[in-house]
Design a protein around this motif. Sequence first.
Motif, short mmCIF file in Angstrom:
data_model
loop_
_atom_site.label_atom_id
_atom_site.label_comp_id
_atom_site.label_asym_id
_atom_site.label_seq_id
_atom_site.Cartn_x
_atom_site.Cartn_y
_atom_site.Cartn_z
N MET A 226 0.83 -1.21 0.00
CA MET A 226 0.00 0.00 0.00
C MET A 226 0.86 1.26 0.00
O MET A 226 1.76 1.41 0.82
N LYS A 227 0.55 2.19 -0.93
CA LYS A 227 1.21 3.49 -0.98
C LYS A 227 0.22 4.63 -0.78
O LYS A 227 0.63 5.76 -0.52
N ARG A 228 -1.04 4.35 -0.92
CA ARG A 228 -2.09 5.34 -0.66
C ARG A 228 -3.29 4.61 -0.05
O ARG A 228 -3.41 3.38 -0.17
N LEU A 229 -4.15 5.39 0.60
CA LEU A 229 -5.22 4.79 1.40
C LEU A 229 -6.55 5.49 1.19
O LEU A 229 -6.62 6.72 1.16
N VAL A 230 -7.61 4.71 1.04
CA VAL A 230 -8.98 5.21 1.14
C VAL A 230 -9.44 4.89 2.56
O VAL A 230 -9.59 3.73 2.93
N PHE A 231 -9.63 5.94 3.36
CA PHE A 231 -10.03 5.77 4.76
C PHE A 231 -11.51 6.13 4.87
O PHE A 231 -11.88 7.30 4.79
N ASP A 232 -12.34 5.13 5.07
CA ASP A 232 -13.79 5.28 4.99
C ASP A 232 -14.37 5.54 6.38
O ASP A 232 -14.41 4.65 7.22
N LEU A 233 -14.85 6.76 6.60
CA LEU A 233 -15.48 7.14 7.87
C LEU A 233 -16.98 7.40 7.70
O LEU A 233 -17.61 7.99 8.59
N ARG A 234 -17.54 6.97 6.58
CA ARG A 234 -18.98 7.19 6.39
C ARG A 234 -19.78 6.46 7.46
O ARG A 234 -19.46 5.33 7.82
N ASP A 235 -20.83 7.11 7.95
CA ASP A 235 -21.74 6.56 8.96
C ASP A 235 -21.07 6.35 10.31
O ASP A 235 -21.65 5.72 11.19
N ASN A 236 -19.85 6.86 10.49
CA ASN A 236 -19.19 6.76 11.79
C ASN A 236 -19.78 7.84 12.70
O ASN A 236 -19.64 9.03 12.42
N PRO A 237 -20.44 7.46 13.80
CA PRO A 237 -21.12 8.44 14.64
C PRO A 237 -20.22 9.16 15.62
O PRO A 237 -20.65 10.08 16.33
N GLY A 238 -18.94 8.76 15.71
CA GLY A 238 -18.04 9.34 16.71
C GLY A 238 -17.70 8.32 17.77
O GLY A 238 -17.58 7.13 17.50
N GLY A 239 -17.55 8.78 19.02
CA GLY A 239 -17.22 7.87 20.10
C GLY A 239 -16.24 8.51 21.07
O GLY A 239 -16.40 9.67 21.43
#
Length: 277
Positions: A226-239
């Motif tokens: 891996m040299k680049r990243l798709v970081f998916d935070l959709r629908d993440n409510p926090g915490g």
Amino acid sequence: MRKSRIFPAALVTVAFSAVLGGVFGNSVVQSQDEVSPHYRVFTYALAAIDREYVDPTPSDRLVYGAIEGMLKTLDPHSSFFDPKSYAQMRERQHGSYYGLGITIQVIDGDITVMSIFEGSPAFKQGLRRGDVIARIETDDTKGWTSDQAVKRLKGPKGTKVNISLRRRGADELINMDVVRDEVNITTVRGAFMIDQETGYVKLAEFSETSDRELGAALEQLKAKGMKRLVFDLRDNPGGLLDQAIRVGNRFVPQGEMIVYQRGRAENSDQDYHATER
């Protein structure tokens, strides 16, 4: 990112008691004088509903609903949890519990398995998404709430629970004994390579294990090129705020702001900057 404000019922009660008791001096007495007329209106309304509404209504349901209504007039980030919801949230944030390792939902009156945690007792026993838990022990679950089912399915580590499943394609109920064990609730719900250089990670929420889980996922993906990243935070409510800061620290350049919090209480203002390169 703003710090989520969480108000369990017990803390709200303490806060109200402190205000009404006037323990903070003249400023609070003045505030109390301003709030008192509205407080009386609220208590009169509560008493009238309790006395005159066509159906008996639990007072806690009315009070909790009123608190939720108040918070909706503030901003989208202020939240209230009744004692049961708060306990469930803390369980998720802690990252583990003793049970079968499934999520359930009531569909057409049936307790339906929606997902199974990998490596959990349910996973090892072969439960499937879409299975209907028709019986728990000898009790028919038709018409149960999900809370009723959860109370019967959770229990001490090493104890057994007998369930009967209705499965599509099976003519008869499938009976099985499942031994309760520790179930780890992972917050990294997906980690894989999209192509030879692009990784993907989905983080469902910020719990006590989120940064550790994310670190392990990133190391595995880097080992795969891996040299680049798709970081998916959709629908993440926090915490948990500390976990959000640790996760942000992995991506935000050193010295830059990750998150800040502001409040009217003394010493509540705080800035958090990235410390890693």
